[in-house]
Enzyme design. Structure first.
Site, short mmCIF file in Angstrom:
data_model
loop_
_atom_site.label_atom_id
_atom_site.label_comp_id
_atom_site.label_asym_id
_atom_site.label_seq_id
_atom_site.Cartn_x
_atom_site.Cartn_y
_atom_site.Cartn_z
CG HIS A 17 -1.92 -0.99 1.36
ND1 HIS A 17 -2.07 -1.75 2.50
CD2 HIS A 17 -2.88 -1.42 0.50
CE1 HIS A 17 -3.08 -2.59 2.34
NE2 HIS A 17 -3.58 -2.40 1.12
CE LYS A 41 -12.32 -7.08 5.51
NZ LYS A 41 -11.65 -6.32 4.46
NE ARG A 90 -2.34 -8.04 -3.95
CZ ARG A 90 -3.11 -8.47 -2.96
NH1 ARG A 90 -2.61 -8.62 -1.77
NH2 ARG A 90 -4.37 -8.77 -3.15
CB SER A 127 -4.30 -6.51 4.67
OG SER A 127 -3.88 -5.22 4.31
#
Length: 152
Positions: A17, A41, A90, A127
């Site tokens: 990030h 979440k 990515r 993450s």
């Protein structure tokens, strides 16, 4: 003014990030790191911790701001007058996922998404991987900015 939003949950912010944001700084007049809140979440880090990690990481960068938001990212763009969404890619799976969101956002608004490829040295970091390393008492520090530290 070229203002971009870099949205995410940042649970926690990673070196990937940070790399995308720092490489985006010369492209925009302002980058707003927008921490999305999703009541469904379960996060490892509190909203306050995530915000503090990001603010500390970019404390010396006046073009970077940090905010918290709920709802659609394009609604936030309209609200704060941002004309771009910045995203990092990515791998091919990221591209396919982000492409669908970018097409939807452009269909619903005039907001353009700008993609930057992650640096090779950070392309494997996510993450969720960081959270797994932390849960198993691994050396997570090599995957995140210095501001991200867990009390053991």
């Amino acid at each position: 003014m070229r203002k971009a939003i870099f949205p995410g949950s940042f649970d926690p912010i990673t070196l990937g990030h940070e790399d995308i944001i720092r490489r985006g700084i010369p492209l925009f007049d302002e980058i707003v790191i927008a921490i999305g809140v999703n009541a469904e979440k379960k996060y490892m880090f509190s909203l306050e911790e995530r915000q503090r990690f990001i603010e500390e990481t970019f404390k010396d960068e006046p073009k970077v701001k940090v905010i918290v938001y709920e709802g659609l990212t394009i609604e936030l763009c309209h609200k704060i007058k941002a004309n771009f969404i910045l995203r990092g890619l990515r791998n091919p799976a990221d591209f396919e996922f982000e492409k669908a969101i970018a097409h939807t956002n452009r269909r619903l608004s005039k907001i353009e998404t700008v993609f930057l490829l992650t640096a090779a040295k950070t392309s494997f970091i996510s993450s969720s991987i960081v959270r797994d390393v932390i849960r198993h008492n691994g050396e997570y520090e090599i995957l995140v900015p210095d501001a991200v530290r867990v009390k053991k």
